[in-house]
Design a protein around this motif. Structure first.
Motif, PDB file in Angstrom:
ATOM      1  N   ALA A 267       0.853  -1.190   0.000  1.00  0.00           N
ATOM      2  CA  ALA A 267       0.000   0.000   0.000  1.00  0.00           C
ATOM      3  C   ALA A 267       0.881   1.230   0.000  1.00  0.00           C
ATOM      4  CB  ALA A 267      -0.919   0.019   1.219  1.00  0.00           C
ATOM      5  N   SER A 268       0.365   2.341  -0.483  1.00  0.00           N
ATOM      6  CA  SER A 268       1.102   3.592  -0.401  1.00  0.00           C
ATOM      7  C   SER A 268       1.337   3.948   1.062  1.00  0.00           C
ATOM      8  CB  SER A 268       0.326   4.719  -1.092  1.00  0.00           C
ATOM      9  OG  SER A 268       0.274   4.508  -2.489  1.00  0.00           O
ATOM     10  N   LEU A 269       2.473   4.574   1.343  1.00  0.00           N
ATOM     11  CA  LEU A 269       2.791   4.906   2.723  1.00  0.00           C
ATOM     12  C   LEU A 269       1.700   5.755   3.354  1.00  0.00           C
ATOM     13  CD1 LEU A 269       5.598   3.792   1.944  1.00  0.00           C
ATOM     14  CD2 LEU A 269       6.590   5.652   3.293  1.00  0.00           C
ATOM     15  N   LYS A 270       1.088   6.642   2.582  1.00  0.00           N
ATOM     16  CA  LYS A 270       0.053   7.524   3.127  1.00  0.00           C
ATOM     17  C   LYS A 270      -1.209   6.761   3.533  1.00  0.00           C
ATOM     18  CE  LYS A 270      -2.022   8.762  -1.363  1.00  0.00           C
ATOM     19  NZ  LYS A 270      -3.373   8.289  -1.022  1.00  0.00           N
ATOM     20  N   ASP A 271      -1.390   5.541   3.014  1.00  0.00           N
ATOM     21  CA  ASP A 271      -2.596   4.761   3.300  1.00  0.00           C
ATOM     22  C   ASP A 271      -2.329   3.579   4.223  1.00  0.00           C
ATOM     23  OD1 ASP A 271      -4.169   6.371   1.611  1.00  0.00           O
ATOM     24  OD2 ASP A 271      -3.512   5.243  -0.142  1.00  0.00           O
ATOM     25  N   ALA A 272      -1.143   3.516   4.794  1.00  0.00           N
ATOM     26  CA  ALA A 272      -0.769   2.368   5.618  1.00  0.00           C
ATOM     27  C   ALA A 272      -1.773   2.150   6.747  1.00  0.00           C
ATOM     28  CB  ALA A 272       0.627   2.567   6.192  1.00  0.00           C
ATOM     29  N   GLY A 273      -2.285   0.946   6.841  1.00  0.00           N
ATOM     30  CA  GLY A 273      -3.202   0.588   7.914  1.00  0.00           C
ATOM     31  C   GLY A 273      -4.664   0.810   7.605  1.00  0.00           C
ATOM     32  N   LYS A 274      -4.980   1.495   6.505  1.00  0.00           N
ATOM     33  CA  LYS A 274      -6.389   1.737   6.188  1.00  0.00           C
ATOM     34  C   LYS A 274      -7.067   0.471   5.684  1.00  0.00           C
ATOM     35  CE  LYS A 274      -6.384   6.696   5.197  1.00  0.00           C
ATOM     36  NZ  LYS A 274      -6.702   7.729   4.187  1.00  0.00           N
ATOM     37  N   LYS A 275      -6.305  -0.332   4.914  1.00  0.00           N
ATOM     38  CA  LYS A 275      -6.824  -1.602   4.416  1.00  0.00           C
ATOM     39  C   LYS A 275      -5.753  -2.672   4.609  1.00  0.00           C
ATOM     40  CE  LYS A 275      -9.914   0.395   0.920  1.00  0.00           C
ATOM     41  NZ  LYS A 275     -10.294   0.422  -0.520  1.00  0.00           N
ATOM     42  N   CYS A 276      -6.144  -3.931   4.421  1.00  0.00           N
ATOM     43  CA  CYS A 276      -5.213  -5.038   4.580  1.00  0.00           C
ATOM     44  C   CYS A 276      -4.082  -4.933   3.551  1.00  0.00           C
ATOM     45  CB  CYS A 276      -5.963  -6.360   4.423  1.00  0.00           C
ATOM     46  SG  CYS A 276      -4.922  -7.817   4.633  1.00  0.00           S
ATOM     47  N   PHE A 277      -2.832  -5.022   4.017  1.00  0.00           N
ATOM     48  CA  PHE A 277      -1.693  -4.996   3.106  1.00  0.00           C
ATOM     49  C   PHE A 277      -0.508  -5.667   3.790  1.00  0.00           C
ATOM     50  CE2 PHE A 277      -0.436  -1.630   5.838  1.00  0.00           C
ATOM     51  CZ  PHE A 277       0.921  -1.410   5.656  1.00  0.00           C
ATOM     52  N   GLY A 278       0.567  -5.891   3.020  1.00  0.00           N
ATOM     53  CA  GLY A 278       1.731  -6.557   3.566  1.00  0.00           C
ATOM     54  C   GLY A 278       3.019  -5.815   3.253  1.00  0.00           C
ATOM     55  N   ILE A 279       4.046  -6.072   4.062  1.00  0.00           N
ATOM     56  CA  ILE A 279       5.400  -5.576   3.828  1.00  0.00           C
ATOM     57  C   ILE A 279       6.318  -6.789   3.806  1.00  0.00           C
ATOM     58  CG2 ILE A 279       7.300  -4.168   4.707  1.00  0.00           C
ATOM     59  CD1 ILE A 279       5.274  -2.361   6.021  1.00  0.00           C
ATOM     60  N   THR A 280       7.089  -6.935   2.713  1.00  0.00           N
ATOM     61  CA  THR A 280       7.900  -8.124   2.539  1.00  0.00           C
ATOM     62  C   THR A 280       9.319  -7.747   2.135  1.00  0.00           C
ATOM     63  OG1 THR A 280       5.950  -9.352   1.773  1.00  0.00           O
ATOM     64  CG2 THR A 280       8.099 -10.333   1.322  1.00  0.00           C
ATOM     65  N   LEU A 281      10.311  -8.332   2.792  1.00  0.00           N
ATOM     66  CA  LEU A 281      11.699  -8.146   2.403  1.00  0.00           C
ATOM     67  C   LEU A 281      11.999  -9.031   1.199  1.00  0.00           C
ATOM     68  CD1 LEU A 281      14.573  -7.075   2.915  1.00  0.00           C
ATOM     69  CD2 LEU A 281      14.902  -9.000   4.483  1.00  0.00           C
ATOM     70  N   MET A 282      12.468  -8.424   0.097  1.00  0.00           N
ATOM     71  CA  MET A 282      12.772  -9.150  -1.132  1.00  0.00           C
ATOM     72  C   MET A 282      14.275  -9.376  -1.232  1.00  0.00           C
ATOM     73  SD  MET A 282      10.247  -7.145  -3.792  1.00  0.00           S
ATOM     74  CE  MET A 282      10.567  -8.365  -5.078  1.00  0.00           C
ATOM     75  N   LYS A 283      14.679 -10.610  -1.226  1.00  0.00           N
ATOM     76  CA  LYS A 283      16.099 -10.935  -1.280  1.00  0.00           C
ATOM     77  C   LYS A 283      16.634 -10.790  -2.714  1.00  0.00           C
ATOM     78  CE  LYS A 283      16.047 -14.100   2.667  1.00  0.00           C
ATOM     79  NZ  LYS A 283      16.359 -15.474   3.144  1.00  0.00           N
ATOM     80  N   ASP A 284      17.842 -10.224  -2.824  1.00  0.00           N
ATOM     81  CA  ASP A 284      18.566 -10.121  -4.097  1.00  0.00           C
ATOM     82  C   ASP A 284      17.805  -9.346  -5.166  1.00  0.00           C
ATOM     83  OD1 ASP A 284      20.552 -11.785  -2.950  1.00  0.00           O
ATOM     84  OD2 ASP A 284      19.402 -13.555  -3.518  1.00  0.00           O
ATOM     85  N   ALA A 285      16.978  -8.374  -4.750  1.00  0.00           N
ATOM     86  CA  ALA A 285      16.219  -7.590  -5.728  1.00  0.00           C
ATOM     87  C   ALA A 285      16.798  -6.192  -5.921  1.00  0.00           C
ATOM     88  CB  ALA A 285      14.762  -7.479  -5.296  1.00  0.00           C
ATOM     89  N   GLY A 286      17.710  -5.776  -5.046  1.00  0.00           N
ATOM     90  CA  GLY A 286      18.220  -4.415  -5.074  1.00  0.00           C
ATOM     91  C   GLY A 286      18.937  -4.042  -6.355  1.00  0.00           C
ATOM     92  N   SER A 287      19.841  -4.882  -6.821  1.00  0.00           N
ATOM     93  CA  SER A 287      20.634  -4.549  -8.015  1.00  0.00           C
ATOM     94  C   SER A 287      19.759  -4.412  -9.242  1.00  0.00           C
ATOM     95  CB  SER A 287      21.708  -5.621  -8.241  1.00  0.00           C
ATOM     96  OG  SER A 287      21.108  -6.902  -8.411  1.00  0.00           O
ATOM     97  N   GLU A 288      18.763  -5.278  -9.390  1.00  0.00           N
ATOM     98  CA  GLU A 288      17.884  -5.219 -10.560  1.00  0.00           C
ATOM     99  C   GLU A 288      17.037  -3.946 -10.540  1.00  0.00           C
ATOM    100  OE1 GLU A 288      17.855  -7.240 -13.203  1.00  0.00           O
ATOM    101  OE2 GLU A 288      19.589  -8.191 -12.252  1.00  0.00           O
ATOM    102  N   LEU A 289      16.516  -3.591  -9.369  1.00  0.00           N
ATOM    103  CA  LEU A 289      15.716  -2.376  -9.277  1.00  0.00           C
ATOM    104  C   LEU A 289      16.565  -1.127  -9.547  1.00  0.00           C
ATOM    105  CD1 LEU A 289      13.162  -2.679  -6.321  1.00  0.00           C
ATOM    106  CD2 LEU A 289      12.695  -2.085  -8.686  1.00  0.00           C
ATOM    107  N   MET A 290      17.784  -1.100  -9.042  1.00  0.00           N
ATOM    108  CA  MET A 290      18.657   0.042  -9.265  1.00  0.00           C
ATOM    109  C   MET A 290      18.989   0.191 -10.743  1.00  0.00           C
ATOM    110  SD  MET A 290      18.783   1.437  -6.378  1.00  0.00           S
ATOM    111  CE  MET A 290      19.804   2.761  -7.003  1.00  0.00           C
TER     112      MET A 290
END
Length: 296
Positions: A267-290
């Motif tokens: 969820a967008s940070l401004k909407d955190a907690g308003k509806k069901c959502f998740g936060i997940t640590l993604m392994k080995d994704a940093g280099s591809e996103l950069m």
């Protein structure tokens, strides 16, 4: 019990998990206090009743059945001949009531325990005061619901823990919990924070303002963002340095720390907690996103 010489070492986190809010006050259960003070629940409450003039309702009050259910307090009650448990509804004590109990009980253990308990109350008040601006957008109705129905333990569990967070699911209404975990992640950054979020506004900046001094922030968001140049300038005047870039290539939201640690945020940070959502640590994704960001 009632052993003055048997002093115990109290864990601050455990104390905070036993503090909850009801009737607009932060309180602790009589049974929890009895355990910390080294006496029985009955003896503790009898000491209170012998000195009843010292315990107005702002210091101590008895819970109702409805309050026990709403606060999800696990209390064994003895009813209709069922053996075991307690025969009366529990009492709860405010911070002032706990201090008064110490003066009534006159034991070294009670004095030592009360010091640790008072420090826990102070830390909780300090946290809420320091994050008052962040919680301004929560409506009065939401605040009342949270105070009545939720304990404070999850709030401080996320903020005070040093354990790595790999995955967390939040349900609608868990606004305090969601913001607390986001603040914990933001405060981990030592040099740079990158946020990919198509829908940002001033509420997003309120979260990012919790970063460490000197940590640079870059936001990638949609061109038609609600964030204005004045908002960015105001943020940079107090929490430099923020840079906002515009792109349409991302659908999901990501928080990138150290240019390599990536959290997928549902969820967008401004909407955190308003509806069901998740936060997940993604392994080995940093280099591809950069690499992808470098092409925007």
């Amino acid at each position: 019990m009632d052993n003055d010489s048997e002093l115990i070492s109290l864990d601050a986190g455990e104390i905070k998990r036993r503090i909850f809010a009801i009737r607009g006050r932060q309180v602790m259960m009589d049974s929890d206090l009895a355990e910390y003070f080294g006496t029985t629940t009955g003896n503790l409450n009898r000491a209170m009743k012998r000195n009843i003039k010292r315990f107005p309702e702002s210091f101590c009050f008895q819970l109702t059945d409805d309050e026990i259910l709403r606060c999800q307090i696990g209390i064994p009650m003895q009813k209709r001949g069922i053996k075991g448990g307690r025969t009366y509804l529990p009492y709860v004590y405010t911070e002032q009531g706990i201090a008064m109990l110490t003066s009534v009980l006159h034991t070294e253990r009670a004095i030592a325990a009360s010091i640790s308990i008072m420090e826990a109350f102070v830390e909780m008040r300090r946290f809420i005061a320091n994050n008052a601006a962040l919680f301004e957008r929560i409506s009065k109705v939401e605040l009342k619901q949270l105070e009545a129905d939720k304990k404070f333990d999850r709030l401080f569990e996320y903020v005070n823990t040093c354990a790595e967070t790999n995955q967390k699911l939040f349900f609608d209404g868990q606004i305090y919990d969601a913001f607390s975990l986001l603040i914990e992640l933001i405060q981990k950054a030592e040099q740079e924070i990158i946020l990919i979020d198509g829908y940002v506004d001033v509420s997003t900046l309120n979260v990012l303002a919790k970063k460490k001094t000197g940590v640079a922030v870059t936001i990638y968001t949609f061109p038609k963002t609600k964030l204005t140049a004045q908002d960015v300038a105001a943020f940079n005047a107090h929490y430099p340095q923020l840079d906002v870039k515009y792109t349409n290539i991302f659908h999901d939201r990501f928080l990138i720390l150290y240019r390599k640690k990536v959290y997928h945020i549902g969820a967008s940070l401004k909407d955190a907690g308003k509806k069901c959502f998740g936060i997940t640590l993604m392994k080995d994704a940093g280099s591809e996103l950069m690499k992808k960001l470098a092409k925007t």
